[in-house]
Every structure is written in C-alpha cells, then in structure tokens.
Design an enzyme around this catalytic site. Structure first.
Site, PDB file in Angstrom:
ATOM      1  N   GLU A 170       0.844  -1.203   0.000  1.00  0.00           N
ATOM      2  CA  GLU A 170       0.000   0.000   0.000  1.00  0.00           C
ATOM      3  C   GLU A 170       0.872   1.242   0.000  1.00  0.00           C
ATOM      4  OE1 GLU A 170      -3.329  -0.173   2.718  1.00  0.00           O
ATOM      5  OE2 GLU A 170      -3.048   1.932   3.253  1.00  0.00           O
ATOM      6  N   ASP A 215       0.321   5.362   0.455  1.00  0.00           N
ATOM      7  CA  ASP A 215      -0.740   6.228   0.976  1.00  0.00           C
ATOM      8  C   ASP A 215      -0.451   7.714   0.882  1.00  0.00           C
ATOM      9  OD1 ASP A 215      -2.074   3.972   1.857  1.00  0.00           O
ATOM     10  OD2 ASP A 215      -1.478   4.198   3.944  1.00  0.00           O
ATOM     11  N   GLU A 269      -2.660  10.518   2.942  1.00  0.00           N
ATOM     12  CA  GLU A 269      -3.746  10.727   3.894  1.00  0.00           C
ATOM     13  C   GLU A 269      -3.758  12.210   4.284  1.00  0.00           C
ATOM     14  OE1 GLU A 269      -4.143   6.705   6.483  1.00  0.00           O
ATOM     15  OE2 GLU A 269      -2.263   7.816   6.765  1.00  0.00           O
TER      16      GLU A 269
END
Length: 273
Positions: free
Chosen positions: A95, A97, A99
């Site tokens: 993953e 990311d 955010e």
C-alpha cells in the site's frame, strides 16, 4: 458515451488512461454519500454522522505514474481523513498512501504519507501543506517503479522510498494494486493526536476528486521496462527540492523517531534522504 481514452504506446509498452468515474471506478461504501459530476470527470465524497464514502478503480496496476486532482474538505474539518492511495488485497498487502488529516480553522492542512510492504507499514512521514488545499484542486502523484516510490504534490517531490532490497528491505514489486479514495471519521487520531474530533453539527464534509490519469502497466498487460516512468530515478534537482521541503514543511519522519524504535531504526533509515 464514456469519456475514457486508452492510448496504447507500443514503443514503451504502457497504457495512458484518463479515467471516468462513471465507468472505471466502483463505489466501495457510502453510495448515497457520493455524487458523480461533470460527465464523470469528478467524484464528490461526503461524510456525515451516518456514513463516510469511498471508491476504488476497476483496474489494477503494477508499476506506473498515477495522478489525481483533489479539493479537500473546507472549513472546520478536524477529525476527518481524506485518502488517495494504491493498495493490493489481503493481510500481506502492499500500500502507498496519501492521507489528508482534517484541521481546525486557521491551522495548516497535514498530509501524511505511508508505505506498506507485505502487510507491514509504520513508515509515516507527515508534512504541513504550504497552500490551502480546499480552495482549488491540486495534483497528488505517485511514481512507482522498480527503483523507487516518489510522492509529489503539484510536481514538487515530497518523499522518496528507494528500493533497498540489496540490504534486505522489502519492496513492493509483485502485487498489483487498485487506486482507492475515501473520506471517513478518524477522530481518534487524525487531528492533534485525536484531541480535536469531527463536529457533525458542521456536516456534511465534502471532498472532490477529479482528472485521474495513469501511465502504467494495467491488468497484467505486458509492460516494457523502457517506459520513461519505469526508468526514472530521482534526480539531483529533485533531491535539492526534497531537502527544501523536508526542512520547511515536514513535521514527522519515522526514521527520526528513536523513541518509537528503541531497539534500532528500521533498516531503510540507514540510507535515509
């Protein structure tokens, strides 16, 4: 008619995709909290006390350059989390990311990046954005190839995670990933360590996603490693920009957090930027 362009570049073996939210993405939760706008070129996500919302791409990529324009939640957004990321499936997933952590009025917007490899994350690096990401769309990009992962904002390099398999650091290279976005309640951690919560009297909270594009190896298609994005390594000029960004806007780096890792920093931190 779907406004989707698939341009096959035989010389480089990659696919350029300008995706349409009507045809190329699935809503994963909060369908009644989403709106597709501008003939499929934009997607609105919202959050209220009943639900957040999210989406993911129908296609999967294995290495590529992806870009998404996002306009973040305006006003009081404390406790909200808006995400844009790549992820594979399963407990041993990979993953990458972005955010975006909601803010109290007058505070800067925080952007946190993370890298998971084979289910292991804990590689957070956080920045305060130097502009108001709620007033206009800004482009958030991930370049992922066999050499590095590069996080960029409006073309400015923010973070690089190098392939350091030669010193035993796992690197995401085998699992295809979908493009995912979401808006949800992260009151327990997102803003001021969880002290500032979502205030649902100010709901709905709204974020806009637009103009997704990718040049990537898609759905397992053969992909020539001579593609420009596949060969790219971080340049001397990009390193200079990274150092400026880290000095001026970075607020947290797991590779500098010796209290968190009392028995020694992760191996990749020995060759940190």
């Amino acid at each position: 008619m779907a406004l989707v362009l698939y341009l096959f570049l035989s010389a480089v073996g990659s696919t350029v995709v300008f995706a349409n939210f009507n045809t190329d993405f699935d809503i994963t939760f909060g369908a009644d909290h989403t709106k597709i706008l501008d003939n499929g070129r934009q997607l609105q996500l919202s959050l209220d006390k009943t639900s957040g919302s999210g989406f993911q791409s129908k296609s999967e990529i294995l290495f590529g350059q992806i870009n998404m324009k996002i306009k973040l939640v305006p006003g009081y957004s404390a406790g909200t989390v808006t995400t844009f990321y790549l992820s594979s499936q399963g407990s041993n997933h990979d993953e990458l990311d972005f955010e975006f952590l909601g803010r109290l009025p007058g505070d800067p917007y925080a952007m946190q990046t993370n890298v998971f490899v084979q289910g292991q994350g804990n590689r957070e690096v956080r920045f305060n954005l130097w502009f108001d990401p709620t007033e206009n769309f800004h482009t958030y990009s991930l370049l992922w190839n066999s050499h590095q992962i590069l996080f960029s904002v409006d073309g400015t390099p923010m973070r690089v995670f190098k392939n350091m398999e030669n010193i035993g650091v796992p690197y995401p290279r085998d699992q295809a990933m979908r493009v995912i976005g979401s808006l949800w309640d992260g009151s327990d951690w997102a803003t001021d360590g969880g002290r500032a919560k979502v205030d649902y009297s100010k709901a709905p909270f709204v974020a806009l996603f637009s103009s997704y594009s990718a040049e990537a190896c898609i759905n397992g298609e053969p992909c020539n490693t001579n593609a420009a994005w596949s060969r790219e390594r971080i340049s001397v000029e990009q390193w200079k920009q990274l150092k400026i960004v880290r000095k001026k806007y970075m607020t947290y780096d797991y590779c500098l957090d010796k209290e968190r890792f009392p028995h020694g920093l992760p191996a990749e931190c020995t060759r940190h930027s």
